[in-house]
Scaffold this motif. Structure first.
Motif, PDB file in Angstrom:
ATOM      1  N   GLU A  19       1.787  -3.899  -3.739  1.00  0.00           N
ATOM      2  CA  GLU A  19       1.854  -5.258  -4.288  1.00  0.00           C
ATOM      3  C   GLU A  19       1.898  -6.327  -3.195  1.00  0.00           C
ATOM      4  OE1 GLU A  19       1.553  -6.631  -7.385  1.00  0.00           O
ATOM      5  OE2 GLU A  19       0.806  -4.617  -7.801  1.00  0.00           O
ATOM      6  N   THR A  20       2.308  -5.967  -1.985  1.00  0.00           N
ATOM      7  CA  THR A  20       2.369  -6.955  -0.897  1.00  0.00           C
ATOM      8  C   THR A  20       1.019  -7.148  -0.216  1.00  0.00           C
ATOM      9  OG1 THR A  20       2.963  -5.377   0.845  1.00  0.00           O
ATOM     10  CG2 THR A  20       4.787  -6.335  -0.441  1.00  0.00           C
ATOM     11  N   ALA A  21       0.043  -6.297  -0.508  1.00  0.00           N
ATOM     12  CA  ALA A  21      -1.266  -6.360   0.152  1.00  0.00           C
ATOM     13  C   ALA A  21      -2.241  -7.172  -0.708  1.00  0.00           C
ATOM     14  CB  ALA A  21      -1.808  -4.953   0.382  1.00  0.00           C
ATOM     15  N   ALA A  22      -2.568  -8.379  -0.256  1.00  0.00           N
ATOM     16  CA  ALA A  22      -3.449  -9.270  -1.019  1.00  0.00           C
ATOM     17  C   ALA A  22      -4.794  -8.611  -1.319  1.00  0.00           C
ATOM     18  CB  ALA A  22      -3.640 -10.588  -0.266  1.00  0.00           C
ATOM     19  N   PHE A  23      -5.366  -7.901  -0.351  1.00  0.00           N
ATOM     20  CA  PHE A  23      -6.657  -7.246  -0.568  1.00  0.00           C
ATOM     21  C   PHE A  23      -6.550  -6.215  -1.688  1.00  0.00           C
ATOM     22  CE2 PHE A  23      -9.685  -3.790   0.311  1.00  0.00           C
ATOM     23  CZ  PHE A  23     -10.877  -4.490   0.242  1.00  0.00           C
ATOM     24  N   ASN A  24      -5.494  -5.410  -1.672  1.00  0.00           N
ATOM     25  CA  ASN A  24      -5.314  -4.388  -2.705  1.00  0.00           C
ATOM     26  C   ASN A  24      -5.156  -5.027  -4.080  1.00  0.00           C
ATOM     27  OD1 ASN A  24      -5.318  -2.804  -0.454  1.00  0.00           O
ATOM     28  ND2 ASN A  24      -3.395  -1.777  -0.884  1.00  0.00           N
ATOM     29  N   ARG A  25      -4.432  -6.150  -4.141  1.00  0.00           N
ATOM     30  CA  ARG A  25      -4.270  -6.852  -5.414  1.00  0.00           C
ATOM     31  C   ARG A  25      -5.618  -7.395  -5.890  1.00  0.00           C
ATOM     32  NH1 ARG A  25      -0.047  -9.373  -2.769  1.00  0.00           N
ATOM     33  NH2 ARG A  25      -1.103 -11.392  -2.995  1.00  0.00           N
ATOM     34  N   TRP A  26      -6.404  -7.986  -4.975  1.00  0.00           N
ATOM     35  CA  TRP A  26      -7.712  -8.517  -5.354  1.00  0.00           C
ATOM     36  C   TRP A  26      -8.611  -7.404  -5.887  1.00  0.00           C
ATOM     37  CZ3 TRP A  26     -12.654  -7.365  -3.712  1.00  0.00           C
ATOM     38  CH2 TRP A  26     -13.659  -8.179  -4.249  1.00  0.00           C
ATOM     39  N   CYS A  27      -8.607  -6.272  -5.198  1.00  0.00           N
ATOM     40  CA  CYS A  27      -9.430  -5.139  -5.640  1.00  0.00           C
ATOM     41  C   CYS A  27      -8.944  -4.572  -6.968  1.00  0.00           C
ATOM     42  CB  CYS A  27      -9.391  -4.012  -4.605  1.00  0.00           C
ATOM     43  SG  CYS A  27     -10.279  -4.344  -3.095  1.00  0.00           S
ATOM     44  N   GLY A  28      -7.626  -4.594  -7.160  1.00  0.00           N
ATOM     45  CA  GLY A  28      -7.043  -3.971  -8.339  1.00  0.00           C
ATOM     46  C   GLY A  28      -6.649  -2.522  -8.092  1.00  0.00           C
ATOM     47  N   ILE A  29      -6.349  -2.191  -6.852  1.00  0.00           N
ATOM     48  CA  ILE A  29      -5.946  -0.823  -6.510  1.00  0.00           C
ATOM     49  C   ILE A  29      -4.583  -0.530  -7.130  1.00  0.00           C
ATOM     50  CG2 ILE A  29      -5.261   0.721  -4.627  1.00  0.00           C
ATOM     51  CD1 ILE A  29      -7.398  -0.719  -2.902  1.00  0.00           C
ATOM     52  N   GLU A  30      -4.494   0.612  -7.811  1.00  0.00           N
ATOM     53  CA  GLU A  30      -3.257   1.054  -8.450  1.00  0.00           C
ATOM     54  C   GLU A  30      -2.864   2.419  -7.914  1.00  0.00           C
ATOM     55  OE1 GLU A  30      -3.388   0.888 -12.818  1.00  0.00           O
ATOM     56  OE2 GLU A  30      -5.326  -0.104 -12.563  1.00  0.00           O
ATOM     57  N   LEU A  31      -1.574   2.635  -7.735  1.00  0.00           N
ATOM     58  CA  LEU A  31      -1.079   3.963  -7.369  1.00  0.00           C
ATOM     59  C   LEU A  31      -0.834   4.758  -8.629  1.00  0.00           C
ATOM     60  CD1 LEU A  31       0.395   2.380  -4.552  1.00  0.00           C
ATOM     61  CD2 LEU A  31       0.374   4.843  -4.306  1.00  0.00           C
ATOM     62  N   LEU A  32      -1.353   5.969  -8.669  1.00  0.00           N
ATOM     63  CA  LEU A  32      -1.196   6.833  -9.836  1.00  0.00           C
ATOM     64  C   LEU A  32      -0.145   7.909  -9.618  1.00  0.00           C
ATOM     65  CD1 LEU A  32      -4.946   7.486 -10.720  1.00  0.00           C
ATOM     66  CD2 LEU A  32      -3.417   5.743 -11.660  1.00  0.00           C
ATOM     67  N   GLU A  33      -0.176   8.529  -8.438  1.00  0.00           N
ATOM     68  CA  GLU A  33       0.702   9.662  -8.140  1.00  0.00           C
ATOM     69  C   GLU A  33       1.116   9.599  -6.682  1.00  0.00           C
ATOM     70  OE1 GLU A  33      -1.615  13.201  -8.771  1.00  0.00           O
ATOM     71  OE2 GLU A  33      -2.282  12.525 -10.736  1.00  0.00           O
ATOM     72  N   ALA A  34       2.313  10.119  -6.404  1.00  0.00           N
ATOM     73  CA  ALA A  34       2.767  10.252  -5.018  1.00  0.00           C
ATOM     74  C   ALA A  34       3.692  11.450  -4.915  1.00  0.00           C
ATOM     75  CB  ALA A  34       3.494   8.987  -4.561  1.00  0.00           C
ATOM     76  N   GLN A  35       3.387  12.299  -3.978  1.00  0.00           N
ATOM     77  CA  GLN A  35       4.205  13.456  -3.614  1.00  0.00           C
ATOM     78  C   GLN A  35       4.308  13.428  -2.101  1.00  0.00           C
ATOM     79  OE1 GLN A  35       5.416  15.877  -5.711  1.00  0.00           O
ATOM     80  NE2 GLN A  35       4.540  14.977  -7.552  1.00  0.00           N
ATOM     81  N   PRO A  36       5.281  14.077  -1.519  1.00  0.00           N
ATOM     82  CA  PRO A  36       5.301  14.131  -0.057  1.00  0.00           C
ATOM     83  C   PRO A  36       3.987  14.729   0.461  1.00  0.00           C
ATOM     84  CG  PRO A  36       7.401  14.850  -0.935  1.00  0.00           C
ATOM     85  CD  PRO A  36       6.460  14.710  -2.112  1.00  0.00           C
ATOM     86  N   GLY A  37       3.248  13.926   1.204  1.00  0.00           N
ATOM     87  CA  GLY A  37       1.998  14.386   1.798  1.00  0.00           C
ATOM     88  C   GLY A  37       0.755  14.174   0.969  1.00  0.00           C
ATOM     89  N   SER A  38       0.868  13.585  -0.219  1.00  0.00           N
ATOM     90  CA  SER A  38      -0.342  13.356  -1.017  1.00  0.00           C
ATOM     91  C   SER A  38      -0.142  12.189  -1.988  1.00  0.00           C
ATOM     92  CB  SER A  38      -0.746  14.611  -1.789  1.00  0.00           C
ATOM     93  OG  SER A  38       0.203  14.905  -2.787  1.00  0.00           O
ATOM     94  N   VAL A  39      -1.261  11.530  -2.300  1.00  0.00           N
ATOM     95  CA  VAL A  39      -1.256  10.432  -3.269  1.00  0.00           C
ATOM     96  C   VAL A  39      -2.567  10.421  -4.041  1.00  0.00           C
ATOM     97  CG1 VAL A  39       0.235   8.931  -1.859  1.00  0.00           C
ATOM     98  CG2 VAL A  39      -2.239   8.645  -1.767  1.00  0.00           C
ATOM     99  N   ALA A  40      -2.546   9.708  -5.149  1.00  0.00           N
ATOM    100  CA  ALA A  40      -3.764   9.384  -5.892  1.00  0.00           C
ATOM    101  C   ALA A  40      -3.701   7.901  -6.206  1.00  0.00           C
ATOM    102  CB  ALA A  40      -3.864  10.209  -7.172  1.00  0.00           C
ATOM    103  N   ILE A  41      -4.818   7.212  -5.957  1.00  0.00           N
ATOM    104  CA  ILE A  41      -4.928   5.793  -6.285  1.00  0.00           C
ATOM    105  C   ILE A  41      -6.161   5.595  -7.150  1.00  0.00           C
ATOM    106  CG2 ILE A  41      -3.728   5.058  -4.184  1.00  0.00           C
ATOM    107  CD1 ILE A  41      -6.454   4.169  -3.047  1.00  0.00           C
ATOM    108  N   ALA A  42      -6.203   4.479  -7.869  1.00  0.00           N
ATOM    109  CA  ALA A  42      -7.334   4.212  -8.757  1.00  0.00           C
ATOM    110  C   ALA A  42      -7.802   2.777  -8.620  1.00  0.00           C
ATOM    111  CB  ALA A  42      -6.938   4.482 -10.205  1.00  0.00           C
ATOM    112  N   LEU A  43      -9.060   2.584  -8.943  1.00  0.00           N
ATOM    113  CA  LEU A  43      -9.693   1.270  -8.968  1.00  0.00           C
ATOM    114  C   LEU A  43     -10.603   1.228 -10.185  1.00  0.00           C
ATOM    115  CD1 LEU A  43     -10.463  -1.453  -7.552  1.00  0.00           C
ATOM    116  CD2 LEU A  43     -12.288  -0.177  -6.435  1.00  0.00           C
TER     117      LEU A  43
END
Length: 145
Positions: A19-43
């Protein structure tokens, strides 16, 4: 960095960073999942994210891979910066939503190696692999986390 952090707390921490990253907000990047060592994001697809033929712009493909890999590394080592990344575009990125799944390949004290796969979800509900990538990330010294 607490490597035993519960996945829901890890996800909430990364969502706050996102949420602090203006570029990510503009793109609409969302975090879906987070585990130690892995993530999933969506656009989600929007026409202004496309290039001249209506595919997801390659610059955004790179941004999704870079962002997902950075978040995957951050789950283990805290703040990181990209030192190098490479992207392989396998087919035109066409879909209603794009999901990047990244994982840490090798964490280190000063560098973290990661890998990512980017999938396009079509109107038919099918997910197709559209790109892969890898990053070399530098750990930011003096991380307050």
């Amino acid at each position: 960095m607490d490597r035993t952090e519960a996945p829901e707390l890890l996800l909430a921490r990364l969502q706050a960073i996102n949420e602090t990253a203006a570029f990510n907000r503009w793109c609409g990047i969302e975090l879906l999942e987070a585990q130690p060592g892995s993530v999933a994001i969506a656009l989600r697809w929007r026409p202004e994210l496309g290039q001249y033929a209506g595919f997801l712009h390659a610059g955004l493909i790179g941004a999704l891979i870079d962002t997902a890999c950075g978040y995957a590394a951050a789950t283990l080592v805290g703040r990181v910066l990209a030192a190098h990344y490479a992207v392989n575009c396998l087919r035109p990125a066409v879909g209603r939503c794009f999901v990047a799944r990244a994982r840490v390949v090798k964490p280190g004290r000063t560098q973290v190696f990661t890998a990512c796969e980017l999938f396009a979800q079509g109107q038919d509900g099918e997910s197709r692999l559209v790109a892969t990538g890898e990053t070399l990330l530098s750990v930011v010294a003096g991380d307050p986390q």
